[in-house]
Scaffold this active site. Structure first.
Site, PDB file in Angstrom:
ATOM      1  N   GLN A  71      -2.594 -11.657  -5.085  1.00  0.00           N
ATOM      2  CA  GLN A  71      -3.341 -12.916  -5.081  1.00  0.00           C
ATOM      3  C   GLN A  71      -4.815 -12.712  -5.414  1.00  0.00           C
ATOM      4  O   GLN A  71      -5.515 -13.666  -5.756  1.00  0.00           O
ATOM      5  CB  GLN A  71      -3.234 -13.612  -3.718  1.00  0.00           C
ATOM      6  N   HIS A 127       6.664 -14.788   3.409  1.00  0.00           N
ATOM      7  CA  HIS A 127       5.869 -15.422   2.357  1.00  0.00           C
ATOM      8  C   HIS A 127       5.014 -14.380   1.622  1.00  0.00           C
ATOM      9  O   HIS A 127       4.985 -14.345   0.381  1.00  0.00           O
ATOM     10  CB  HIS A 127       4.988 -16.510   2.996  1.00  0.00           C
ATOM     11  N   GLU A 128       4.342 -13.508   2.397  1.00  0.00           N
ATOM     12  CA  GLU A 128       3.446 -12.516   1.769  1.00  0.00           C
ATOM     13  C   GLU A 128       4.241 -11.447   1.006  1.00  0.00           C
ATOM     14  O   GLU A 128       3.826 -11.012  -0.073  1.00  0.00           O
ATOM     15  CB  GLU A 128       2.538 -11.857   2.812  1.00  0.00           C
ATOM     16  N   CYS A 173      -0.155 -22.251   0.552  1.00  0.00           N
ATOM     17  CA  CYS A 173      -0.520 -20.954  -0.023  1.00  0.00           C
ATOM     18  C   CYS A 173      -1.909 -21.067  -0.631  1.00  0.00           C
ATOM     19  O   CYS A 173      -2.213 -22.056  -1.297  1.00  0.00           O
ATOM     20  CB  CYS A 173       0.499 -20.590  -1.110  1.00  0.00           C
ATOM     21  N   LEU A 174      -2.737 -20.050  -0.425  1.00  0.00           N
ATOM     22  CA  LEU A 174      -4.086 -20.081  -0.992  1.00  0.00           C
ATOM     23  C   LEU A 174      -4.051 -20.089  -2.517  1.00  0.00           C
ATOM     24  O   LEU A 174      -5.015 -20.490  -3.165  1.00  0.00           O
ATOM     25  CB  LEU A 174      -4.910 -18.889  -0.487  1.00  0.00           C
ATOM     26  N   HIS A 195       5.166 -12.541  -2.401  1.00  0.00           N
ATOM     27  CA  HIS A 195       4.084 -12.422  -3.397  1.00  0.00           C
ATOM     28  C   HIS A 195       4.146 -11.082  -4.123  1.00  0.00           C
ATOM     29  O   HIS A 195       3.795 -10.981  -5.304  1.00  0.00           O
ATOM     30  CB  HIS A 195       2.710 -12.526  -2.718  1.00  0.00           C
ATOM     31  N   GLY A 223      -2.712 -15.656   5.660  1.00  0.00           N
ATOM     32  CA  GLY A 223      -2.062 -14.504   5.051  1.00  0.00           C
ATOM     33  C   GLY A 223      -2.520 -14.356   3.615  1.00  0.00           C
ATOM     34  O   GLY A 223      -2.869 -15.350   2.963  1.00  0.00           O
TER      35      GLY A 223
HETATM   36 ZN    ZN Z   1       0.848 -17.383  -0.575  1.00  0.00          ZN
END
Ligand code: ZN
Length: 181
Positions: free
Chosen positions: A51, A139-140, A97-98, A143, A46
């Site tokens: 991000q 989660h997304e 998370c990236l 962000h 995701g």
């Molecule tokens: Zn994330």
């Protein structure tokens, strides 16, 4: 193919609230395409536009079917201006998370969510999701409001780092990651 730089948790841009998308143009579709490619390249499931430094309410998700519980299907979505309109139940599970590379921790989420939003052409869409798919959506969407999963870990003791063989960056102490709580 254009790979975008994925910001990490020390970048203050990740803490800002993203703007509602109002222009459904070619640039938006190119951004979504590049986000999918960048996410895939980083082995993520995701990614949210902030991000990659773009403060617009856009998320992409790609979960292979074998990652969720039995019987689940490949979950591949792109959503503009996503909003949770219905939620129920709860689940506690591990997240990463990236933007917080290498770190994982347990987070409590709704088990089922209904999310309303738009596609890349501005057409209204509504999806129902549960389990890992629902977790990823929450989660997304977080962000887009400047929230990272580390803000929500049920217990800082569950935060742990998985060191990649090629990763030489020094570990951020776990307490640094949860300092904003
Ligand atoms: Zn994330």
């Amino acid at each position: 193919m254009a790979l975008l730089t994925i910001l990490t948790d020390d970048n203050p841009r990740l803490r800002l609230k993203s703007q509602k998308v109002t222009k459904f143009d070619k640039d938006l579709r190119t951004l979504a395409k590049n986000m999918f490619e960048s996410m895939e390249n980083a082995n993520g499931i995701g990614l949210a536009a902030p991000q990659v430094g773009v403060l617009q309410r856009l998320i992409v998700i790609d979960i292979p079917e074998d990652m969720d519980y039995e019987g689940s299907e490949h979950f591949h979505i792109v959503m503009v201006n996503p909003e949770i309109v219905k939620c129920s139940g709860e689940q506690i599970g591990e997240e990463g998370c990236l933007s917080v590379p290498g770190w994982y921790g347990d987070v409590k989420r709704y088990e089922d969510v209904t999310v309303k939003g738009q596609d890349l052409y501005g057409k209204p869409v509504k999806i129902k999701a549960s389990g890992l798919n629902a977790r990823c959506l929450q989660h997304e969407i977080d962000h887009l409001d400047g929230i990272l999963f580390t803000d929500k870990v049920v217990d800082a003791a569950t935060l742990h780092r998985v060191q990649m063989a090629a990763d030489k960056t020094p570990a951020t102490p776990a307490k640094e990651l949860v300092k904003s709580r």
